[in-house]
Design a protein around this motif. Sequence first.
Motif, PDB file in Angstrom:
ATOM      1  N   GLU A  56       0.849  -1.188   0.000  1.00  0.00           N
ATOM      2  CA  GLU A  56       0.000   0.000   0.000  1.00  0.00           C
ATOM      3  C   GLU A  56       0.885   1.239   0.000  1.00  0.00           C
ATOM      4  OE1 GLU A  56      -2.021  -0.561   3.690  1.00  0.00           O
ATOM      5  OE2 GLU A  56      -3.096  -2.331   2.980  1.00  0.00           O
ATOM      6  N   PRO A  57       0.360   2.374  -0.442  1.00  0.00           N
ATOM      7  CA  PRO A  57       1.165   3.606  -0.410  1.00  0.00           C
ATOM      8  C   PRO A  57       1.753   3.910   0.968  1.00  0.00           C
ATOM      9  CG  PRO A  57      -0.798   3.950  -1.735  1.00  0.00           C
ATOM     10  CD  PRO A  57      -0.943   2.585  -1.092  1.00  0.00           C
ATOM     11  N   ALA A  58       1.073   3.511   2.028  1.00  0.00           N
ATOM     12  CA  ALA A  58       1.583   3.748   3.389  1.00  0.00           C
ATOM     13  C   ALA A  58       2.861   2.963   3.675  1.00  0.00           C
ATOM     14  CB  ALA A  58       0.512   3.387   4.420  1.00  0.00           C
ATOM     15  N   ASP A  59       3.205   2.001   2.816  1.00  0.00           N
ATOM     16  CA  ASP A  59       4.428   1.203   2.977  1.00  0.00           C
ATOM     17  C   ASP A  59       5.646   1.865   2.335  1.00  0.00           C
ATOM     18  OD1 ASP A  59       3.030  -0.919   4.276  1.00  0.00           O
ATOM     19  OD2 ASP A  59       2.411  -1.710   2.321  1.00  0.00           O
ATOM     20  N   ALA A  60       5.530   3.115   1.934  1.00  0.00           N
ATOM     21  CA  ALA A  60       6.609   3.777   1.197  1.00  0.00           C
ATOM     22  C   ALA A  60       7.938   3.777   1.954  1.00  0.00           C
ATOM     23  CB  ALA A  60       6.211   5.209   0.825  1.00  0.00           C
ATOM     24  N   GLY A  61       7.936   4.049   3.247  1.00  0.00           N
ATOM     25  CA  GLY A  61       9.183   4.055   4.016  1.00  0.00           C
ATOM     26  C   GLY A  61       9.844   2.689   4.029  1.00  0.00           C
ATOM     27  N   PHE A  62       9.043   1.660   4.196  1.00  0.00           N
ATOM     28  CA  PHE A  62       9.537   0.290   4.174  1.00  0.00           C
ATOM     29  C   PHE A  62      10.122  -0.057   2.795  1.00  0.00           C
ATOM     30  CE2 PHE A  62       8.034  -3.938   2.747  1.00  0.00           C
ATOM     31  CZ  PHE A  62       8.964  -4.729   3.405  1.00  0.00           C
ATOM     32  N   ILE A  63       9.397   0.267   1.733  1.00  0.00           N
ATOM     33  CA  ILE A  63       9.871  -0.030   0.373  1.00  0.00           C
ATOM     34  C   ILE A  63      11.157   0.745   0.084  1.00  0.00           C
ATOM     35  CG2 ILE A  63       9.335   0.432  -2.078  1.00  0.00           C
ATOM     36  CD1 ILE A  63       8.218  -2.210  -0.985  1.00  0.00           C
ATOM     37  N   HIS A  64      11.231   1.968   0.535  1.00  0.00           N
ATOM     38  CA  HIS A  64      12.458   2.755   0.363  1.00  0.00           C
ATOM     39  C   HIS A  64      13.641   2.021   0.995  1.00  0.00           C
ATOM     40  CE1 HIS A  64      15.390   5.956   1.271  1.00  0.00           C
ATOM     41  NE2 HIS A  64      14.982   6.465   0.126  1.00  0.00           N
ATOM     42  N   ALA A  65      13.432   1.480   2.204  1.00  0.00           N
ATOM     43  CA  ALA A  65      14.510   0.756   2.893  1.00  0.00           C
ATOM     44  C   ALA A  65      14.898  -0.515   2.146  1.00  0.00           C
ATOM     45  CB  ALA A  65      14.084   0.417   4.325  1.00  0.00           C
ATOM     46  N   VAL A  66      13.929  -1.282   1.684  1.00  0.00           N
ATOM     47  CA  VAL A  66      14.226  -2.535   0.965  1.00  0.00           C
ATOM     48  C   VAL A  66      14.977  -2.249  -0.328  1.00  0.00           C
ATOM     49  CG1 VAL A  66      13.209  -4.504  -0.272  1.00  0.00           C
ATOM     50  CG2 VAL A  66      12.280  -3.821   1.947  1.00  0.00           C
TER      51      VAL A  66
END
Length: 175
Positions: free
Chosen positions: A15-25
């Motif tokens: 979801e868009p709210a996962d942006a920080g997590f995706i940035h880290a991965v």
Amino acid sequence: MQITQTDRVILRELEPADAGFIHAVLNDADFLANVGDRGVRTLDDATAYIECGPRASYAQHGFGLWAVALRDGGELAGICGLLKRDTLDAPDVGFALLPAHRGRGIASEAARASLAYGRDTLGLQRVLAIVKPQNLVSIRVLEKLGMVRERLVRLVDDGPELIVFADRLAPSGQG
């Protein structure tokens, strides 16, 4: 939306709210070395990646990369799922975990769940995986899943040579 779960992980849509997590991965050193640079530098880039990549794939194909959340506590450990590439003749399974979650069998568990979902829910008969020859950790995961080396391929003419692994998916209970 939850896709599937195992004893230890839940696979759910990104979801868009996962942006920080995706940035880290996507900016993890091992991801950059073994998968490649996706050009995600900011949280806005990460949101765009989620919308134009995984979420667009869900809409078009019914599958994509999913968030891997730990059942115990819900912490996001990585991404795993099925991808459809124009350059391959079947969907491929992909996975990447944040460093704190590696070496515990989570990638194998999530990838196995993705393959089962592809077989049992989507009716896929064949799934591939692609990996750089030097990525021995991912090769071991693919071999653990029962996938076999099939050939070498370049997804783009000037891209790196990759090993293609293949798995012919049998219905549940048959191998």
